[in-house]
Design a protein around this motif. Structure first.
Motif, PDB file in Angstrom:
ATOM      1  N   GLU A  17       4.346  -5.844   6.193  1.00  0.00           N
ATOM      2  CA  GLU A  17       3.286  -6.430   7.488  1.00  0.00           C
ATOM      3  C   GLU A  17       3.837  -5.619   8.622  1.00  0.00           C
ATOM      4  OE1 GLU A  17       1.488  -9.678   9.465  1.00  0.00           O
ATOM      5  OE2 GLU A  17       2.257  -9.883   8.023  1.00  0.00           O
ATOM      6  N   TRP A  18       2.243  -4.466   7.859  1.00  0.00           N
ATOM      7  CA  TRP A  18       2.521  -3.398   9.239  1.00  0.00           C
ATOM      8  C   TRP A  18       1.658  -3.047   9.946  1.00  0.00           C
ATOM      9  CZ3 TRP A  18       5.173   0.537   7.067  1.00  0.00           C
ATOM     10  CH2 TRP A  18       5.150   0.329   6.343  1.00  0.00           C
ATOM     11  N   THR A  29      -1.253   8.844  12.260  1.00  0.00           N
ATOM     12  CA  THR A  29      -1.065   6.780  13.043  1.00  0.00           C
ATOM     13  C   THR A  29       0.298   6.786  12.341  1.00  0.00           C
ATOM     14  OG1 THR A  29      -3.079   6.753  13.270  1.00  0.00           O
ATOM     15  CG2 THR A  29      -2.023   5.013  13.616  1.00  0.00           C
ATOM     16  N   PHE A  30       1.020   5.783  13.524  1.00  0.00           N
ATOM     17  CA  PHE A  30       3.087   5.170  12.788  1.00  0.00           C
ATOM     18  C   PHE A  30       2.591   4.546  12.920  1.00  0.00           C
ATOM     19  CE2 PHE A  30       3.174   9.569  14.357  1.00  0.00           C
ATOM     20  CZ  PHE A  30       4.367   9.804  13.650  1.00  0.00           C
ATOM     21  N   PHE A  31       3.280   3.157  12.275  1.00  0.00           N
ATOM     22  CA  PHE A  31       3.139   1.602  11.731  1.00  0.00           C
ATOM     23  C   PHE A  31       4.398   1.422  11.242  1.00  0.00           C
ATOM     24  CE2 PHE A  31      -1.027   3.477  10.280  1.00  0.00           C
ATOM     25  CZ  PHE A  31      -1.943   2.186  11.095  1.00  0.00           C
ATOM     26  N   LEU A  32       5.246   0.280  11.879  1.00  0.00           N
ATOM     27  CA  LEU A  32       6.775  -0.105  11.300  1.00  0.00           C
ATOM     28  C   LEU A  32       6.646  -1.499  10.421  1.00  0.00           C
ATOM     29  CD1 LEU A  32       9.742  -1.523  12.127  1.00  0.00           C
ATOM     30  CD2 LEU A  32       8.388  -2.098  14.045  1.00  0.00           C
ATOM     31  N   ASP A  33       6.926  -1.819   9.439  1.00  0.00           N
ATOM     32  CA  ASP A  33       6.843  -3.017   8.339  1.00  0.00           C
ATOM     33  C   ASP A  33       7.872  -3.717   9.079  1.00  0.00           C
ATOM     34  OD1 ASP A  33       6.722  -4.630   6.847  1.00  0.00           O
ATOM     35  OD2 ASP A  33       7.602  -3.665   5.159  1.00  0.00           O
ATOM     36  N   THR A  34       7.458  -5.042   9.733  1.00  0.00           N
ATOM     37  CA  THR A  34       7.795  -6.065  10.167  1.00  0.00           C
ATOM     38  C   THR A  34       8.170  -6.679   9.760  1.00  0.00           C
ATOM     39  OG1 THR A  34       6.197  -7.471  10.064  1.00  0.00           O
ATOM     40  CG2 THR A  34       6.705  -5.766  12.008  1.00  0.00           C
ATOM     41  N   SER A  36      10.355  -5.492   6.930  1.00  0.00           N
ATOM     42  CA  SER A  36      11.268  -5.040   6.210  1.00  0.00           C
ATOM     43  C   SER A  36      12.748  -4.911   7.618  1.00  0.00           C
ATOM     44  CB  SER A  36      11.042  -3.634   5.929  1.00  0.00           C
ATOM     45  OG  SER A  36      10.830  -2.419   7.259  1.00  0.00           O
ATOM     46  N   VAL A  37      12.563  -5.404   8.439  1.00  0.00           N
ATOM     47  CA  VAL A  37      13.751  -4.803  10.104  1.00  0.00           C
ATOM     48  C   VAL A  37      15.139  -6.049   9.644  1.00  0.00           C
ATOM     49  CG1 VAL A  37      14.312  -5.346  12.100  1.00  0.00           C
ATOM     50  CG2 VAL A  37      11.929  -4.583  11.366  1.00  0.00           C
ATOM     51  N   THR A  38      16.175  -5.703   9.242  1.00  0.00           N
ATOM     52  CA  THR A  38      16.951  -5.905   8.971  1.00  0.00           C
ATOM     53  C   THR A  38      18.147  -5.180   9.747  1.00  0.00           C
ATOM     54  OG1 THR A  38      17.228  -4.485   6.798  1.00  0.00           O
ATOM     55  CG2 THR A  38      16.183  -7.249   6.406  1.00  0.00           C
ATOM     56  N   TRP A  52      11.205  -0.151   7.785  1.00  0.00           N
ATOM     57  CA  TRP A  52      10.397   1.372   7.046  1.00  0.00           C
ATOM     58  C   TRP A  52       9.519   1.777   8.475  1.00  0.00           C
ATOM     59  CZ3 TRP A  52      11.106   3.914   2.914  1.00  0.00           C
ATOM     60  CH2 TRP A  52      11.424   3.146   1.891  1.00  0.00           C
ATOM     61  N   ALA A  53       8.733   2.861   8.452  1.00  0.00           N
ATOM     62  CA  ALA A  53       7.969   3.204   8.764  1.00  0.00           C
ATOM     63  C   ALA A  53       6.771   3.751   7.793  1.00  0.00           C
ATOM     64  CB  ALA A  53       8.135   4.341  10.099  1.00  0.00           C
TER      65      ALA A  53
END
Length: 133
Positions: A17-18, A29-34, A36-38, A52-53
């Motif tokens: 989920e970017w 352009t930078f995105f965060l995979d919500t 994957s946050v652990t 993951w970015a």
């Protein structure tokens, strides 16, 4: 039996989920995979998180071998109490002539992640704003 089948069909991992984080002056352009946050299991406290970015090339402004549509995926660690950030693993995806993406994998050598201070007003600080309480 239906519950077991649906659990297996769904898989253990959620689809990425970017979330848009920021755009740099260098054409990324930078995105965060919500999803994957652990917490980092290798470290004994809960301030270290991994995620993951995605760094997507939107303007080809740098001579780095990447073009528009190419991207990097980086498994990042962030320590919210020390305000540091480091990369555990990096994968580069480049377009081929037939417009499909070809993975070219790169990883940091060694087991230990080098954690560097997060620079004010940087992309790292943008990630920290989204991840640190």
């Amino acid at each position: 039996m239906g519950i077991i089948s649906s659990t297996i069909a769904c898989g253990v991992f959620a689809a990425p989920e970017w979330k848009f984080i920021s755009k740099s002056d260098s054409g990324f352009t930078f995105f965060l995979d919500t999803n994957s946050v652990t917490n980092v299991s290798e470290v004994g406290y809960h301030q270290n998180k991994q995620f993951w970015a995605k760094e997507l090339v939107v303007d080809d402004l740098e001579q780095d071998g990447l073009g528009v549509g190419d991207y990097r995926l980086a498994l990042q660690w962030i320590n919210c109490s020390d305000y540091t950030l480091g990369a555990k693993s990096i994968a580069v995806y480049k377009k081929r002539e037939n417009r499909t993406l070809k993975p070219e994998f790169y990883s940091r050598s060694g087991y230990e992640v080098r954690m560097d201070p997060i620079i004010p007003e940087s992309i790292g600080e943008s990630f920290a704003r989204h991840l640190c309480p």
